[in-house]
Design a protein around this motif. Structure first.
Motif, short mmCIF file in Angstrom:
data_model
loop_
_atom_site.label_atom_id
_atom_site.label_comp_id
_atom_site.label_asym_id
_atom_site.label_seq_id
_atom_site.Cartn_x
_atom_site.Cartn_y
_atom_site.Cartn_z
N ASP A 8 0.81 -1.21 0.00
CA ASP A 8 0.00 0.00 0.00
C ASP A 8 0.85 1.27 0.00
O ASP A 8 0.31 2.37 -0.02
N GLY A 9 2.15 1.10 0.02
CA GLY A 9 3.05 2.24 -0.02
C GLY A 9 3.85 2.26 -1.31
O GLY A 9 3.38 2.70 -2.35
N ARG A 10 5.05 1.73 -1.25
CA ARG A 10 5.99 1.77 -2.36
C ARG A 10 5.43 1.17 -3.66
O ARG A 10 5.66 1.68 -4.75
N TYR A 11 4.66 0.08 -3.53
CA TYR A 11 4.23 -0.66 -4.73
C TYR A 11 2.76 -0.48 -5.06
O TYR A 11 2.21 -1.24 -5.85
N ARG A 12 2.13 0.53 -4.47
CA ARG A 12 0.70 0.72 -4.70
C ARG A 12 0.37 0.91 -6.19
O ARG A 12 -0.66 0.45 -6.67
N GLY A 13 1.25 1.56 -6.92
CA GLY A 13 0.99 1.80 -8.32
C GLY A 13 0.89 0.53 -9.14
O GLY A 13 0.21 0.50 -10.16
N VAL A 14 1.56 -0.54 -8.69
CA VAL A 14 1.51 -1.81 -9.42
C VAL A 14 0.32 -2.65 -8.97
O VAL A 14 -0.42 -3.19 -9.80
N VAL A 15 0.13 -2.77 -7.67
CA VAL A 15 -0.89 -3.70 -7.15
C VAL A 15 -2.25 -3.06 -6.98
O VAL A 15 -3.21 -3.72 -6.57
N GLY A 16 -2.36 -1.78 -7.32
CA GLY A 16 -3.61 -1.06 -7.14
C GLY A 16 -4.85 -1.76 -7.67
O GLY A 16 -5.91 -1.71 -7.04
N PRO A 17 -4.78 -2.43 -8.86
CA PRO A 17 -5.98 -3.09 -9.38
C PRO A 17 -6.61 -4.09 -8.42
O PRO A 17 -7.83 -4.32 -8.45
N LEU A 18 -5.82 -4.70 -7.53
CA LEU A 18 -6.37 -5.68 -6.60
C LEU A 18 -7.22 -5.03 -5.50
O LEU A 18 -8.03 -5.71 -4.86
#
Length: 487
Positions: free
Chosen positions: A26-36
């Motif tokens: 929910d921090g560093r990688y939110r841009g990638v995993v956001g669809p979930l």
């Protein structure tokens, strides 16, 4: 108590607005995993609960199961279903406010819906919806709503988000395998030089392995139940004994929600399907992890060159010559975290004390994290694979330094010649062992050895033409056995 860090007077980051994420997803990688987030967040779980409650209410009224209950109009149904489609940030906040009072998440959904029924009078004059308070959540225990909601959001997350990413990786591997079909490469078994292959065939092996797991995942049964406090329909048949409650339950779960009906449960749906799904995804992860480590090795040998523009990597902070294989290393780490969580989910969700305990409530809230780390890893693998070029010349040079790998071909040909009646072909393994074990043999030495055997001309000519680079059998053709997958 730590007195060194944070230093005295430092800002309390837990109080900063907007709120700072605790976890990397929910921090560093939110841009990638956001669809979930659309499926596996707490907000999406509440939206699914609202959906299940609304559809259950409509199901009961449209089937005329409740004597004396009013019929719904098309406008009533549209209003009810819009509660789900319009579920937004304001709805999330409203639900949180109610739950702060109820201290019960599903009860908060019930109260939220009753408030929406009352509000219908302002937009639908003459509507019966405000009269339906007692229909909301009737004949339901909280787990009836929860198990169906989890099945819906997990099914959506897997089929709409995770599977397309995983299928994309398999298809990427297939395409790169086709590109590298004819590139010969030295194999290494036990880390030692072995019978050559082609790079394309090795990539195809991973595509094939991963593709098999996808077939299992695509055939997952997403089970659901709605049968009361201990799975017996006791309250149902007491209140309305003339109703075929098993058919009402089956038709709702299967026909309305599109899930697989589970007819035999305790208070909870047993979660066995979840354990099966998580084991399959974890197995897919581990095969993907195997590819990541092999790709890392090929990069370290120079077989793969990283395209700086595609990788977007600075490399080492102090050694400017380096381009670190961070995509594959990041994938390794996230696949390991994902597998750890999936293993825990699969191991614990199949057990519930007697007819119900609440351990699954906290456990299932980590499904999004488990799939999130897998999704992030797959994203890195796809970007890592897209960002490498294959160095055929480097692989050819490696082959040319290892002529001893032709010992297998010579030995087997000597055996065939001996069976065909040729003389002087005795002890082929031992003779090749004496020549090659622990020794580096060049092309000239290997050809001299072949010429000294006195083999029939047909066999000798075939072996004299053989090189490590040409000793790949039908590796390139084997890729034809790899079917394409649909995205």
């Amino acid at each position: 108590m730590s007195e060194i860090f944070p230093p005295k007077g430092a800002v309390d980051l837990s109080a900063v607005e907007p709120k700072i994420a605790l976890g990397a997803l929910d921090g560093r990688y939110r841009g990638v995993v956001g669809p979930l987030v659309n499926d596996l967040s707490e907000a999406s779980l509440n939206r699914a609960r609202v959906f299940v409650e609304v559809e259950w209410l409509i199901h009961l009224l449209d089937k005329e199961i409740l004597p004396g209950a009013p019929a719904l109009t098309d406008a009533d149904r549209a209003y009810l279903r819009q509660i789900t489609t319009d579920f937004d940030g304001e709805a999330v906040a409203a639900m949180a406010a109610i739950e702060s009072e109820t201290r019960h998440d599903v009860k908060a959904v019930e109260y939220y819906l009753k408030a929406k029924l009352d509000a219908a009078a302002d937009v639908l004059p003459g509507t019966v919806l405000p009269q339906l308070h007692e229909v909301v959540h009737i004949f339901c225990t909280s787990e009836d709503i929860n198990n169906l909601s989890y099945a819906l959001i997990i099914k959506s997350a897997v089929e709409n988000t995770w599977l397309p990413q995983a299928t994309g990786l398999v298809n990427d591997l297939r395409e790169r395998a086709l590109q590298a079909a004819e590139i010969p490469m030295l194999s290494r078994t036990h880390g030692q030089p072995a019978t050559p292959t082609t790079l394309g065939k090795e990539l195809a092996v991973f595509a094939h392995r991963l593709g098999r797991q996808l077939k299992r995942i695509k055939h997952t049964e997403y089970l659901g139940k709605i049968n009361g406090a201990t799975g017996t329909f006791s309250a149902h048949v007491t209140a309305l004994p003339e109703v075929d409650w098993r058919e009402v339950s089956r038709s709702f779960v299967a026909d309305v929600l599109g899930l697989d009906w589970n007819p035999l449960t305790t208070q909870i749906e047993s979660h066995d399907w979840q354990a099966e799904l998580y084991a399959d995804i974890a197995r897919f992860n581990r095969i993907a992890h195997n590819f990541a480590t092999d790709a890392w090795t090929y990069i370290s040998w120079g077989f793969f060159h990283q395209n700086l523009a595609a990788q977007g990597s600075t490399g080492s902070s102090t050694m400017p010559h380096k381009v670190n294989p961070i995509r594959f290393e990041n994938a390794e780490a996230n696949l390991e975290i994902s597998c750890g969580l999936l293993d825990v989910l699969a191991a614990t969700l199949v057990t519930s004390r007697l007819q119900r305990d609440l351990t699954d409530s906290s456990t299932q809230r980590n499904v999004g994290t488990a799939l999130g780390h897998s999704y992030l890893a797959l994203d890195n693998l796809r970007k890592g694979l897209a960002g490498v070029d294959f160095d055929a010349a480097r692989m050819a040079a490696d082959l040319d330094e290892n002529w001893e790998v032709l010992g297998e071909a010579i030995q087997q040909t000597m055996r065939v010649a001996a069976i065909a009646g040729a003389e002087g072909m005795e002890n082929p393994y031992e003779r090749l062992k004496e020549l090659t074990r622990g020794n580096r043999v060049n092309g000239e030495q290997m050809r001299e050895f072949v010429a000294s055997l006195g083999m029939p001309a047909e066999f000798e000519a075939r072996l004299l033409k053989l090189t490590p680079a040409s000793y790949t059998g039908i590796a390139a053709e084997l890729i034809e056995n790899l079917p394409a997958l649909e995205d």
